[in-house]
Motif scaffolding. Structure first.
Motif, short mmCIF file in Angstrom:
data_model
loop_
_atom_site.label_atom_id
_atom_site.label_comp_id
_atom_site.label_asym_id
_atom_site.label_seq_id
_atom_site.Cartn_x
_atom_site.Cartn_y
_atom_site.Cartn_z
N VAL A 1 13.72 -53.05 -7.13
CA VAL A 1 14.68 -52.50 -5.59
C VAL A 1 14.15 -50.86 -5.87
O VAL A 1 14.07 -50.48 -7.24
CB VAL A 1 15.66 -52.78 -6.08
CG1 VAL A 1 16.04 -52.15 -5.24
CG2 VAL A 1 16.36 -54.45 -5.75
N PRO A 2 13.54 -50.54 -4.69
CA PRO A 2 13.22 -49.18 -4.91
C PRO A 2 14.52 -48.16 -5.52
O PRO A 2 15.78 -48.48 -5.39
CB PRO A 2 12.99 -48.16 -3.27
CG PRO A 2 11.84 -49.60 -2.74
CD PRO A 2 13.11 -50.48 -3.43
N CYS A 3 14.39 -47.54 -6.24
CA CYS A 3 15.33 -46.27 -6.94
C CYS A 3 16.15 -45.72 -5.61
O CYS A 3 17.28 -45.35 -5.67
CB CYS A 3 14.74 -45.59 -7.91
SG CYS A 3 14.06 -46.79 -9.35
N SER A 4 14.60 -45.23 -4.33
CA SER A 4 15.75 -44.48 -3.36
C SER A 4 17.07 -45.62 -3.14
O SER A 4 18.15 -45.02 -2.46
CB SER A 4 15.05 -43.89 -2.77
OG SER A 4 14.16 -45.51 -2.72
N LEU A 5 16.50 -46.42 -3.27
CA LEU A 5 17.86 -47.57 -2.18
C LEU A 5 18.75 -47.95 -3.45
O LEU A 5 19.52 -48.01 -2.73
CB LEU A 5 17.56 -49.04 -1.77
CG LEU A 5 15.76 -48.80 -0.34
CD1 LEU A 5 15.71 -49.74 -0.07
CD2 LEU A 5 16.58 -47.72 0.80
N LEU A 6 18.06 -48.03 -4.62
CA LEU A 6 19.78 -48.40 -5.50
C LEU A 6 20.65 -47.13 -5.43
O LEU A 6 21.83 -47.11 -5.81
CB LEU A 6 19.06 -49.16 -6.85
CG LEU A 6 20.09 -49.19 -7.59
CD1 LEU A 6 20.66 -50.61 -7.49
CD2 LEU A 6 19.27 -49.65 -9.38
N ALA A 7 19.85 -46.44 -5.36
CA ALA A 7 21.18 -45.00 -5.75
C ALA A 7 22.00 -44.79 -4.16
O ALA A 7 22.75 -44.34 -4.61
CB ALA A 7 20.30 -42.91 -5.62
N ARG B 1 15.72 -39.13 -1.59
CA ARG B 1 14.70 -37.83 -1.26
C ARG B 1 14.41 -37.51 -2.17
O ARG B 1 13.22 -36.75 -2.58
CB ARG B 1 15.06 -36.16 0.13
CG ARG B 1 15.20 -36.77 1.16
CD ARG B 1 16.46 -35.67 1.54
NE ARG B 1 16.21 -35.97 2.96
CZ ARG B 1 16.19 -35.16 4.36
NH1 ARG B 1 14.70 -35.37 3.66
NH2 ARG B 1 15.76 -36.21 5.55
N THR B 2 15.31 -37.34 -3.41
CA THR B 2 15.13 -36.88 -4.73
C THR B 2 14.60 -38.03 -6.35
O THR B 2 13.91 -37.63 -6.73
CB THR B 2 16.59 -36.23 -5.38
OG1 THR B 2 17.63 -37.21 -5.64
CG2 THR B 2 16.73 -35.21 -5.14
N LEU B 3 14.73 -39.52 -5.47
CA LEU B 3 14.37 -40.16 -6.69
C LEU B 3 13.58 -41.29 -6.35
O LEU B 3 13.07 -41.94 -5.31
CB LEU B 3 15.13 -41.16 -6.77
CG LEU B 3 16.58 -40.82 -7.74
CD1 LEU B 3 17.71 -42.09 -7.63
CD2 LEU B 3 16.69 -40.29 -9.52
N ALA B 4 12.68 -40.98 -6.79
CA ALA B 4 11.37 -42.22 -6.67
C ALA B 4 11.22 -42.76 -7.75
O ALA B 4 12.63 -43.38 -9.08
CB ALA B 4 9.66 -41.59 -7.17
N GLY B 5 9.73 -44.20 -7.84
CA GLY B 5 9.62 -45.51 -8.89
C GLY B 5 10.69 -46.15 -8.01
O GLY B 5 11.32 -47.19 -7.71
N SER C 1 19.52 -59.06 -14.79
CA SER C 1 19.53 -57.83 -16.06
C SER C 1 18.23 -56.40 -15.32
O SER C 1 17.48 -57.12 -13.50
CB SER C 1 18.66 -58.56 -17.09
OG SER C 1 17.20 -58.91 -16.72
N ALA C 2 18.56 -55.46 -15.45
CA ALA C 2 17.17 -54.10 -14.60
C ALA C 2 17.05 -53.22 -15.47
O ALA C 2 17.25 -52.81 -16.54
CB ALA C 2 18.31 -54.01 -13.58
N ILE C 3 15.58 -52.91 -15.04
CA ILE C 3 14.70 -52.45 -15.91
C ILE C 3 14.85 -51.02 -15.47
O ILE C 3 13.77 -50.86 -14.39
CB ILE C 3 13.82 -52.62 -16.33
CG1 ILE C 3 14.18 -53.77 -17.62
CG2 ILE C 3 12.95 -51.35 -17.46
CD1 ILE C 3 12.04 -54.47 -17.83
N LEU C 4 15.05 -50.02 -15.83
CA LEU C 4 15.15 -48.08 -14.32
C LEU C 4 13.76 -47.86 -15.06
O LEU C 4 13.46 -47.59 -16.34
CB LEU C 4 16.48 -47.63 -14.70
CG LEU C 4 17.39 -48.08 -14.56
CD1 LEU C 4 18.96 -46.99 -14.76
CD2 LEU C 4 17.33 -48.51 -13.37
N ARG C 5 12.78 -48.16 -13.97
CA ARG C 5 12.15 -46.99 -14.50
C ARG C 5 11.90 -46.12 -12.28
O ARG C 5 10.84 -45.55 -11.99
CB ARG C 5 11.14 -48.26 -13.52
CG ARG C 5 10.16 -48.73 -14.54
CD ARG C 5 9.70 -50.32 -14.26
NE ARG C 5 9.30 -50.88 -15.47
CZ ARG C 5 8.76 -52.57 -15.23
NH1 ARG C 5 8.12 -52.95 -14.17
NH2 ARG C 5 8.79 -53.20 -16.18
N CYS C 6 12.61 -44.93 -13.10
CA CYS C 6 13.13 -43.33 -11.40
C CYS C 6 12.66 -42.50 -12.07
O CYS C 6 13.20 -42.67 -13.77
CB CYS C 6 14.57 -44.51 -11.41
SG CYS C 6 15.07 -45.41 -10.27
#
Length: 474
Positions: free
Chosen positions: A410-416, A438-442, A465-470
């Protein structure tokens, strides 16, 4: 003129009591003849009546003698000939019959303990506890059967039935048949335990329906044979899971079964087998409340308001071109749609898991022993969340264990942005979502393990479970 004299006749001498009567005189003691001696008088009428009575007595005696001779011939010579005639009539209709015990009656023949199979159809056999064949002359006019048991072994029987219907169905259906207490059982192979059965139903013939949008059969083509097994008990591995109508339609190209309705092509759960050019099958579940599907399949779904629909297509796996379908691995796509359900998730993912519909697609491979289904290319979609992976279904008697390993990103921008909208409302939430987008990528790597039992789908366990790569955009 001188008078003339004629001598008087001399009296005849008395012939005496022992003399024979004169030919013109009645015997002594006989009644006087009627005047003039004309025929048709009372004496002649009494004689005619006596003659008729004698003739009737002779005819009756001859009739009794002939009847006795016929009964004797029937008892002594009849049963073997009647048995041969019954076997021949059945064979002319595509049925190989062993009549069992035969009881003869007036205008009917009764069979007890008969056995039968269908000509050219492997893996199908049956028994009839009692059957009454009403006759018109020496030809069967109608049949009433009770205690009919039909056994199907493997898929070979289903493969041969359409060809049998094309060749013999019309003539077999022309003989009126009523049945009660019908039981149909299916097992994988000889000696294996019974998997599925329909019991205690009453078989009724009916006109075959036509699928919506399907072309009408050409003129002169044989009509499909159809019927319905009314209020049959549905048994899975010996356990009763439902009682419902099961409709069937059998033509030259396919066999259709419909569960939950009197028309095989309009029932909620439908199955169709097409044996040629290569054996294939399709199952279709029309949009149906999950509670109704659960009642039909014996699955505990609680008070669910979900509506499900789906399809399953099966064909022979590559390299599995075998004579016996019961020993061949199968494969095909599965598609399932569940309305009113989304994957369990924290509220921070509400922005991703929008809507109330979840879809599942997969490619299924069914093992030759029918104990395991491998699921490859699994795709689960709910809103913007899309997961893929593999899974399996392992049969366990009347139940089955289901497991799937799914993953996605899931794109970090959508999750955030979804998390921001979950905690902030109104314009502030929209502003926060726009800012973090606008400020988060990954990406965020999402994984989920699903474990469930077929008998209790609503109790499925989902372990996410989730692994953050933001990272921040600079």
């Amino acid at each position: 003129m001188a008078p003339s004299f004629r001598p008087s006749p001399r009296p005849s001498p008395d012939p005496g009591p022992d003399a024979p009567p004169d030919g013109n005189a009645p015997p002594r003691g006989a009644p006087d003849a009627p005047p003039g001696g004309a025929p048709g008088g009372p004496g002649d009428s009494r004689g005619a009546r006596r003659g008729k009575r004698r003739r009737a007595a002779v005819i009756a005696a001859l009739a009794v003698a002939l009847l006795a001779a016929a009964v004797a011939a029937l008892v002594v010579l009849g049963p073997p000939e009647i048995r041969r005639r019954i076997v021949a009539e059945a064979r002319a209709r595509g049925v190989a019959l062993e009549p069992g015990a035969i009881d003869l009656g007036l205008g009917a023949v009764r069979l007890r303990g008969a056995r039968f199979s269908l000509l050219g159809v492997r893996g199908l056999s049956g028994t009839v506890a009692r059957a009454t064949i009403e006759l018109r002359g020496l030809s069967p006019e109608r049949i009433a059967a009770d205690g009919v048991e039909l056994t199907l072994t493997g898929l070979d029987a289903l493969e041969g039935l359409p060809a049998w219907a094309a060749q013999h169905g019309a003539r077999a259906a022309a003989l009126p048949l009523t049945t009660s207490s019908v039981r149909i059982g299916y097992r994988d192979r000889d000696g294996a335990p019974e998997i599925f059965a329909l019991a205690d139903g009453a078989l009724q013939g009916r006109a075959a329906g036509q699928a919506a949008g399907a072309a009408a059969p050409p003129p002169g083509a044989p009509r499909p044979e159809a019927g319905v097994l009314k209020q049959a008990r549905v048994l899975w591995a010996g356990k009763e899971i439902a009682r419902t109508d099961v409709a069937w339609s059998m033509g030259a190209d396919a066999i259709a079964l419909g569960f939950g309705g009197e028309d095989a092509l309009a029932a909620p759960l439908r199955a169709e087998l097409r044996p040629r050019p290569s054996p294939s099958a399709a199952m279709t579940l029309a949009p149906t409340p999950l509670s109704a599907v659960g009642a039909l399949l014996g699955v505990d779904v609680g008070a669910s308001k979900m509506v499900v629909s789906g399809t399953l297509e099966l064909r022979l796996a590559p390299g599995a071109e075998r004579t016996a379908l019961s020993e061949a691995p199968l494969e095909g796509p599965i598609s399932l749609t569940v309305k009113g359900f989304t994957l369990p998730h924290p509220k921070e993912l509400d922005g991703l898991l929008f809507g109330d519909t979840t879809t599942v697609k997969a490619d299924a491979q069914i093992s030759a022993d029918r104990q395991r289904v491998a699921l490859n290319g699994v795709e689960v979609a709910a809103g913007a969340l899309k997961l893929g992976g593999t899974g399996s279904i392992q049969r366990d008697g009347a139940d089955a264990a289901i497991g799937m390993d799914l993953s996605g990103s899931v794109p970090c921008s959508l999750l955030a942005g979804s998390a921001a909208m979950a905690h902030l409302t109104g314009p502030v939430g929209l502003l926060a979502r726009d800012l973090v987008s606008r400020t988060l990528a990954g990406t965020v790597a999402v994984q989920a393990r699903v474990d469930a039992r077929a008998s209790r789908l609503t109790a499925a366990r989902v372990t996410p479970s989730a692994i953050l790569r933001c990272k921040l955009r600079l």
